[in-house]
Scaffold this active site. Structure first.
Site, mmCIF file in Angstrom:
data_model
loop_
_atom_site.group_PDB
_atom_site.id
_atom_site.type_symbol
_atom_site.label_atom_id
_atom_site.label_comp_id
_atom_site.label_asym_id
_atom_site.label_seq_id
_atom_site.Cartn_x
_atom_site.Cartn_y
_atom_site.Cartn_z
ATOM 1 N N SER B 15 0.827 -1.173 -0.081
ATOM 2 C CA SER B 15 0.020 0.007 0.040
ATOM 3 C C SER B 15 0.962 1.297 -0.042
ATOM 4 C CB SER B 15 -0.815 0.182 1.248
ATOM 5 O OG SER B 15 -1.939 -1.017 1.192
ATOM 6 N N ARG B 38 -0.509 8.729 5.156
ATOM 7 C CA ARG B 38 -1.623 7.996 5.961
ATOM 8 C C ARG B 38 -3.101 8.350 5.392
ATOM 9 N NH1 ARG B 38 -1.834 3.898 9.560
ATOM 10 N NH2 ARG B 38 0.202 3.923 10.832
ATOM 11 N N HIS B 41 -3.765 6.674 1.992
ATOM 12 C CA HIS B 41 -4.118 5.414 2.448
ATOM 13 C C HIS B 41 -5.661 5.309 2.958
ATOM 14 C CE1 HIS B 41 -3.708 1.729 5.262
ATOM 15 N NE2 HIS B 41 -3.629 1.144 4.231
#
Lengths: 205, 205
Positions: B15, B38, B41
């Site tokens: 990822s 983040r 993500h």
């Protein structure tokens, strides 16, 4: 700072008007029109309606299951906390088993906590409404269990998100013979999954 | 169904590799690089990094505030439940006051529950980390209160979402002299707001 709109009814009215003006909703079946509006509302992206996929009768199946008292099985606490409890038609239980599984459990089983947590859904799976708003591995494991003979939910809402397995897990759901609504692609998330449940529970009221 | 990746470490590795390959992170300051990864993500959209805005030193200010024990004030239960408590550096309290306010209270005050709930942050606002992941009216009300002399947070994370006020409330935050990280545009959400807090708490570890 300029004046801002603080009337909740006016905020909803303008939001839904924008969504209806911009989103491609004409192709949605009647029983999923509210769901599409709510999912778009949750993410701020009107173009996302074009990525929705569904099996015939999915919206009706989900709404009827909720009215029958079906449990709502979710893969993440964020999904659970996005569901508006007071609108559920039969005080339906909202069940997230993720915190019943430790990282050590998952390591021992060589899988993710999310996938292992799905196994704890088995006793409640028959006729349930499943909402996956985070983990592709939860959706993959669910499909595996059902392929192996586990009971079938009344509806599976597939909104797994991310870069590893989200596309593939949702494509597998869409290709299956299971009742579903899913968002194709990498996008998804807890807010969309919860919005889909909220729409099935009570439309836009 | 094909084989799927079930190793959590491998899922994270792939990822983050995809995000670093696709997202425009070169322009991010070092103290916000993990936050950008983040946030991407959390939503599955690598292009969203281009919409991030920040004040100088925002990442460091947020990380230091958390280490000092700053409370984390959030506008929605979904944000609260997306924050990984075990990673917070000082067992920081995560406070959502939304459920302290009823619809009748909001109606009486001619505003939204979200805006009214922000007034209950006042005793904890000084030096706090604020994460708005849902309601533009919460962010508008916060900026109004601070303009009127309320204490200043150490950092405001602006991820309000939607079609009415999201763009404008985040633009007002970005135009202010307050320490901030915000996502320009209609997009945002609880998952991104929580991901931003999680990044400030502990990077990608």
């Amino acid at each position: 700072m300029n004046a801002w709109i603080s009337d909740p009814a006016e905020i909803y009215r303008q939001s839904f008007a924008t969504i209806r003006a911009e989103a491609d909703l004409a192709r949605m079946p009647a029983d999923l029109a509210d769901l599409a509006v709510r999912v778009v509302h949750a993410c701020g992206m009107t173009e996302i309606a074009a990525d929705l996929a569904w099996s015939e009768g999915a919206g009706l199946a989900g709404a009827q299951a909720l009215r029958r008292g079906a449990p709502i099985l979710v893969d993440a606490e964020m999904v659970a906390h996005g569901i508006i409890r007071r609108n559920l038609p039969a005080a339906n239980p909202v069940i997230c088993t993720l915190n019943e599984v430790t990282q050590a459990d998952a390591k021992g089983a060589s899988t993710t906590r999310s996938a292992l947590a799905v196994e704890k859904w088995l006793p409640r799976l028959d006729g349930s409404v499943v909402a996956v708003g985070n983990a592709p591995t939860a959706l993959f494991r669910l499909l595996e269990l059902i392929n192996a003979g586990a009971p079938r939910p009344a509806l599976i809402l597939g909104f797994a998100v991310g870069f590893v397995g989200a596309v593939e897990s949702k494509d597998a759901l869409i290709a299956s013979d299971l009742p579903h609504v899913a968002l194709r692609g990498r996008r998804g998330g807890s807010a969309m999954a919860a919005a889909a449940v909220n729409a099935l529970a009570g439309g836009l009221s």
